[in-house]
Design an enzyme around this catalytic site. Structure first.
Site, PDB file in Angstrom:
ATOM      1  N   ASP A 144       0.950  -1.250   0.151  1.00  0.00           N
ATOM      2  CA  ASP A 144      -0.270   0.115   0.373  1.00  0.00           C
ATOM      3  C   ASP A 144       0.777   1.068  -0.097  1.00  0.00           C
ATOM      4  O   ASP A 144       2.248   1.084   0.236  1.00  0.00           O
ATOM      5  CB  ASP A 144      -0.627   0.151   0.847  1.00  0.00           C
ATOM      6  CG  ASP A 144      -1.592  -0.783   1.383  1.00  0.00           C
ATOM      7  OD1 ASP A 144      -2.430  -1.290   0.093  1.00  0.00           O
ATOM      8  OD2 ASP A 144      -3.090  -1.046   2.389  1.00  0.00           O
TER       9      ASP A 144
ATOM     10  N   ARG B 120      -1.157  -0.031  -8.550  1.00  0.00           N
ATOM     11  CA  ARG B 120      -2.317  -0.287  -8.160  1.00  0.00           C
ATOM     12  C   ARG B 120      -2.389   1.441  -8.650  1.00  0.00           C
ATOM     13  O   ARG B 120      -1.432   1.962  -7.807  1.00  0.00           O
ATOM     14  CB  ARG B 120      -2.800  -0.556  -6.533  1.00  0.00           C
ATOM     15  CG  ARG B 120      -4.173  -0.239  -6.329  1.00  0.00           C
ATOM     16  CD  ARG B 120      -4.125  -0.297  -4.695  1.00  0.00           C
ATOM     17  NE  ARG B 120      -4.651  -1.490  -3.946  1.00  0.00           N
ATOM     18  CZ  ARG B 120      -3.976  -1.754  -3.385  1.00  0.00           C
ATOM     19  NH1 ARG B 120      -3.994  -0.632  -2.432  1.00  0.00           N
ATOM     20  NH2 ARG B 120      -4.659  -2.872  -3.033  1.00  0.00           N
TER      21      ARG B 120
HETATM   22  P1  FDA Z   1     -14.422   9.214  -4.951  1.00  0.00           P
HETATM   23  O1  FDA Z   1     -13.786   9.175  -3.571  1.00  0.00           O
HETATM   24  O2  FDA Z   1     -14.895   9.631  -5.291  1.00  0.00           O
HETATM   25  O3  FDA Z   1     -15.945   8.270  -4.592  1.00  0.00           O
HETATM   26  C1  FDA Z   1     -16.616   7.945  -6.075  1.00  0.00           C
HETATM   27  C2  FDA Z   1     -17.804   7.579  -5.369  1.00  0.00           C
HETATM   28  O4  FDA Z   1     -17.822   6.164  -4.578  1.00  0.00           O
HETATM   29  C3  FDA Z   1     -18.546   8.604  -4.147  1.00  0.00           C
HETATM   30  O5  FDA Z   1     -19.272   9.329  -4.775  1.00  0.00           O
HETATM   31  C4  FDA Z   1     -19.173   7.580  -3.235  1.00  0.00           C
HETATM   32  O6  FDA Z   1     -20.320   6.978  -4.230  1.00  0.00           O
HETATM   33  C5  FDA Z   1     -18.275   6.378  -3.081  1.00  0.00           C
HETATM   34  N1  FDA Z   1     -17.281   6.106  -1.734  1.00  0.00           N
HETATM   35  C6  FDA Z   1     -15.684   6.733  -2.022  1.00  0.00           C
HETATM   36  N2  FDA Z   1     -15.398   6.069  -0.811  1.00  0.00           N
HETATM   37  C7  FDA Z   1     -17.117   5.662  -0.109  1.00  0.00           C
HETATM   38  C8  FDA Z   1     -16.794   5.530   1.107  1.00  0.00           C
HETATM   39  N3  FDA Z   1     -15.707   5.353   1.519  1.00  0.00           N
HETATM   40  N4  FDA Z   1     -18.060   4.751   1.666  1.00  0.00           N
HETATM   41  C9  FDA Z   1     -19.111   4.854   0.780  1.00  0.00           C
HETATM   42  N5  FDA Z   1     -19.339   5.299  -0.557  1.00  0.00           N
HETATM   43  C10 FDA Z   1     -17.733   6.017  -1.082  1.00  0.00           C
HETATM   44  N6  FDA Z   1      -5.414   5.418  -0.580  1.00  0.00           N
HETATM   45  C11 FDA Z   1      -4.297   5.707  -0.766  1.00  0.00           C
HETATM   46  O7  FDA Z   1      -3.756   6.549  -0.815  1.00  0.00           O
HETATM   47  N7  FDA Z   1      -3.152   4.395  -0.970  1.00  0.00           N
HETATM   48  C12 FDA Z   1      -3.755   3.057  -0.847  1.00  0.00           C
HETATM   49  O8  FDA Z   1      -2.846   2.675  -1.134  1.00  0.00           O
HETATM   50  C13 FDA Z   1      -5.102   3.061  -1.352  1.00  0.00           C
HETATM   51  N8  FDA Z   1      -5.355   1.526  -1.536  1.00  0.00           N
HETATM   52  C14 FDA Z   1      -6.315   1.710  -2.578  1.00  0.00           C
HETATM   53  C15 FDA Z   1      -7.338   0.548  -2.653  1.00  0.00           C
HETATM   54  C16 FDA Z   1      -8.212   0.104  -3.117  1.00  0.00           C
HETATM   55  C17 FDA Z   1      -8.586  -1.418  -3.332  1.00  0.00           C
HETATM   56  C18 FDA Z   1      -8.871   1.077  -3.142  1.00  0.00           C
HETATM   57  C19 FDA Z   1     -10.826   1.008  -4.377  1.00  0.00           C
HETATM   58  C20 FDA Z   1      -8.742   2.786  -2.977  1.00  0.00           C
HETATM   59  C21 FDA Z   1      -7.250   2.589  -2.090  1.00  0.00           C
HETATM   60  N9  FDA Z   1      -6.427   3.778  -1.670  1.00  0.00           N
HETATM   61  C22 FDA Z   1      -5.930   3.570  -1.123  1.00  0.00           C
HETATM   62  C23 FDA Z   1      -8.000   4.963  -1.745  1.00  0.00           C
HETATM   63  C24 FDA Z   1      -8.378   6.100  -2.326  1.00  0.00           C
HETATM   64  O9  FDA Z   1      -6.909   6.231  -2.641  1.00  0.00           O
HETATM   65  C25 FDA Z   1      -9.736   6.900  -2.952  1.00  0.00           C
HETATM   66  O10 FDA Z   1      -9.325   7.051  -0.924  1.00  0.00           O
HETATM   67  C26 FDA Z   1     -10.855   6.097  -2.718  1.00  0.00           C
HETATM   68  O11 FDA Z   1     -10.603   5.057  -3.182  1.00  0.00           O
HETATM   69  C27 FDA Z   1     -12.207   7.477  -3.317  1.00  0.00           C
HETATM   70  O12 FDA Z   1     -11.586   7.509  -4.559  1.00  0.00           O
HETATM   71  P2  FDA Z   1     -12.631   7.085  -5.495  1.00  0.00           P
HETATM   72  O13 FDA Z   1     -11.643   6.756  -6.605  1.00  0.00           O
HETATM   73  O14 FDA Z   1     -13.618   5.732  -4.901  1.00  0.00           O
HETATM   74  O15 FDA Z   1     -13.429   8.556  -5.892  1.00  0.00           O
END
Ligand code: FDA
Length: 301
Positions: free
Chosen positions: A125, A175
């Protein structure tokens, strides 16, 4: 996010821990490995892969590093024993990055060797920007030592990420996510639309460099853009994967799977649930509703 939700997400550290615990239950498989194995089995039965994460970070003592390494070795054993389709995700500050780089490297080698013997894989991560150099250096060092079963994470909000993509070995497993830590504007993009554009730009660059990319997002706009690039390039289904977090937007997960893409669910478990829960709640657009519902149900009960 509404203004009220934004205010509440900033005030989350003031919310009592028992409430945080209850409203963040959806994001965490449970306290122990048995809970996590059960959740991974369910994820696999729905046709998705998993990655197991032992919760914990910023460890400052050697005995705690040792117990984290032990837990990761146990999780690899359990994945094999139960025939689960899961790899593991490791935070380097949990296994010594903030104590001593050599301790961290040695700990990673122990876990990576065990994974290799079992035909398994470790994703490192990415944490806050203090750790970026140390994490990437350690990843490259592991590759140099022949560990092809290790991958890393890059964050689209980091201004440096494009240069990092270009400096990693061709064919790396990476990732790609937006990034979750609070960073100064000098090193991370703050504008959400720029982060999105950078996500797509990085993905293109990674695919050009033949990376195996774990596309980690719940942002449907980015899922759409990613599918466009995958289609344009005629990538085979095993040349990339989507990744999503446990407890977030299961309908989107099912839609991606229904279109035949491979998808991996991030399944965290363990006693150190607090920091991870705060990060997830902060991103939940319905956070205020959840907390109010919890308070109301308690006051009635
Ligand atoms: P965004 O935050 O805009 O979310 C898109 C939509 O998804 C939102 O509008 C909502 O509907 C839904 N959503 C998102 N989060 C939600 C929640 N917690 N509860 C409910 N609904 C939610 N970061 C990092 O800094 N280091 C890392 O190693 C990782 N590892 C990692 C692994 C995996 C498998 C994922 C999916 C994510 C990570 N992350 C991470 C976190 C990543 O950086 C980011 O903060 C989150 O994925 C949220 O970003 P989105 O791209 O989903 O967009």
């Amino acid at each position: 996010m509404s203004a009220f939700n934004t205010i509440l997400s900033r005030a989350l550290p003031l919310v009592p821990r028992p409430i945080v615990r209850r409203v963040s239950r959806r994001y965490i498989a449970g306290d122990c490995l048995e809970d996590a194995a059960r959740v991974v089995r369910g994820v696999n039965e729905r046709g998705f892969m998993a990655t197991l994460d032992v919760l914990g970070e910023s460890v400052r003592s050697r005995p705690l590093v040792e117990s984290a390494v032990h837990e990761y070795l146990e999780s690899l054993r359990s994945i094999e024993e139960h025939g689960l389709d899961s790899n593991i995700s490791v935070k380097l500050t949990q296994i010594g990055l903030r104590i001593d780089r050599d301790l961290c490297l040695e700990s990673m080698i122990r876990v990576a060797e065990s994974a290799r013997e079992r035909g398994n894989f470790i994703r490192i991560d990415m944490e806050d920007s203090d750790c970026t150099d140390g994490t990437l250096e350690l990843f490259v060092e592991l590759k140099r030592r022949g560990f092809d079963n290790v991958g890393v994470v890059l964050q689209a909000y980091m201004r440096r990420s494009l240069a990092d993509v270009r400096s990693l070995p061709e064919g790396s497993s990476v990732r790609l996510c937006k990034g979750i830590y609070i960073e100064p504007r000098s090193i991370a993009y703050r504008d959400r639309s720029v982060v999105r554009k950078n996500f797509v730009r990085l993905l293109e660059e990674m695919l050009d460099r033949r990376f195996y990319v774990g596309i980690a997002t719940h942002d449907e706009d980015l899922v759409w853009e990613s599918m466009r690039l995958i289609d344009q390039r005629g990538l085979s289904r095993d040349g990339y994967e989507f990744q999503m977090l446990l407890g977030v937007d299961e309908p989107l997960r099912d839609l991606i799977g229904r279109d035949g893409h491979r998808l991996r669910v991030y399944v965290p478990y363990g006693a150190n649930w607090y920091a991870y829960s705060l990060r997830r709640l902060k991103e939940n657009p319905q956070i205020a509703g959840y907390i109010l519902a919890d308070l109301l149900s308690r006051s009635r009960g």
